[in-house]
Design a protein around this motif. Structure first.
Motif, short mmCIF file in Angstrom:
data_model
loop_
_atom_site.label_atom_id
_atom_site.label_comp_id
_atom_site.label_asym_id
_atom_site.label_seq_id
_atom_site.Cartn_x
_atom_site.Cartn_y
_atom_site.Cartn_z
N GLU A 95 0.84 -1.22 0.00
CA GLU A 95 0.00 0.00 0.00
C GLU A 95 0.87 1.26 0.00
O GLU A 95 0.61 2.21 -0.75
N LEU A 96 1.90 1.28 0.84
CA LEU A 96 2.72 2.48 0.99
C LEU A 96 3.69 2.68 -0.16
O LEU A 96 3.97 3.82 -0.56
N TYR A 97 4.25 1.57 -0.68
CA TYR A 97 5.29 1.68 -1.71
C TYR A 97 4.99 0.74 -2.87
O TYR A 97 5.71 -0.23 -3.11
N PRO A 98 3.91 1.02 -3.60
CA PRO A 98 3.46 0.11 -4.66
C PRO A 98 4.44 -0.04 -5.82
O PRO A 98 4.38 -1.04 -6.54
N SER A 99 5.35 0.91 -5.98
CA SER A 99 6.28 0.85 -7.11
C SER A 99 7.56 0.07 -6.79
O SER A 99 8.33 -0.24 -7.70
N LEU A 100 7.78 -0.25 -5.51
CA LEU A 100 9.01 -0.95 -5.13
C LEU A 100 8.84 -2.47 -5.19
O LEU A 100 7.82 -3.00 -4.75
N PRO A 101 9.83 -3.20 -5.71
CA PRO A 101 9.80 -4.66 -5.60
C PRO A 101 9.70 -5.06 -4.13
O PRO A 101 10.36 -4.45 -3.27
N LEU A 102 8.89 -6.05 -3.85
CA LEU A 102 8.59 -6.44 -2.47
C LEU A 102 9.11 -7.84 -2.17
O LEU A 102 8.81 -8.80 -2.89
N PHE A 103 9.89 -7.92 -1.10
CA PHE A 103 10.39 -9.21 -0.62
C PHE A 103 9.89 -9.42 0.80
O PHE A 103 9.65 -8.47 1.55
N VAL A 104 9.76 -10.69 1.18
CA VAL A 104 9.36 -11.06 2.53
C VAL A 104 10.58 -11.66 3.23
O VAL A 104 11.33 -12.42 2.63
N ALA A 105 10.81 -11.29 4.48
CA ALA A 105 11.99 -11.77 5.19
C ALA A 105 11.68 -11.97 6.66
O ALA A 105 10.72 -11.40 7.20
#
Length: 219
Positions: A95-105
């Motif tokens: 929601e906050l950073y829709p343009s950034l690639p998202l990883f889970v860690a």
């Protein structure tokens, strides 16, 4: 210059919201949700130091408390509750950073709960998962039962594991990773489950470099 944002996440199974902190570099290349282990909350020195180091390397993080630490309980949440917290963190990061690639860690328990979530919820908005010490088995009880669900994960996986980790006998974690087509295993010689490898060895830069090198190949 790093930007620190305090947030809250709504977890349906928990009474009230849980706290979260986003650590942002000026020009992030991606964002990680960063789940803590069973023995400490998101303010633990390892979590804070890692988040800062990652941000300085261009990787934003959103770390958060599980409901049990938010409520100052010692017993970890059930997998169902923990996974709802992870889902809430992923949704907030998107929601906050829709343009950034998202990883889970996640660290230990946090990584395992994250992988259990992704083994069932095949989210197309998640580019990969990073384990800061996957807890393959209980100390002194070598087994690979906890790895069964990893076969169902559809995104790339990065395992950062110490050779002296008592919760992941090296031969076993190596065999598990070799059996997974999407897994990359990084061997951290002499490091234990807390990533301590002697008084004069700081593992945070090693973890940060390994993380950045891997995510850059996935984005």
């Amino acid at each position: 210059m790093l930007e620190i944002k305090s947030l809250s996440l709504t977890v349906a199974a928990a009474p009230g919201a849980v706290s979260a902190i986003c650590t942002l570099p000026e020009k992030p290349i991606c964002i990680l949700t960063l789940a803590h282990g069973a023995g400490a909350d998101m303010h633990h020195s390892f979590m804070e130091t890692l988040a800062t180091a990652l941000a300085e390397a261009g990787i934003a993080t959103l770390r958060f408390n599980f409901p049990f630490t938010e409520q100052k309980k010692k017993r970890p949440d059930s997998p169902a509750v923990a996974q709802q917290a992870i889902a809430a963190a992923i949704d907030k990061a998107r929601e906050l950073y829709p343009s950034l690639p998202l990883f889970v860690a996640g660290k230990s328990f946090g990584g395992r709960m994250s992988s259990q979530y992704l083994s069932v919820h095949h989210r197309k908005d998640v580019a990969g998962i990073i384990f800061y010490g996957f807890p393959l088995h209980a100390a002194g009880k070598p087994s690979i039962d906890r790895a069964d669900h990893l076969k169902a994960i559809k995104v790339p996986m990065l395992f950062l594991q110490g050779t002296k980790d008592t919760l992941a006998t090296w031969d076993m974690i190596e065999a598990v990773c070799k059996s997974l087509k999407k897994a990359t295993l990084v061997k951290l010689e002499g490091a234990d489950h807390s990533f301590k490898a002697g008084k004069n060895k700081d593992m945070i830069p090693v973890l940060t470099t390994a993380t950045k090198d891997w995510v850059k190949k996935k984005i």
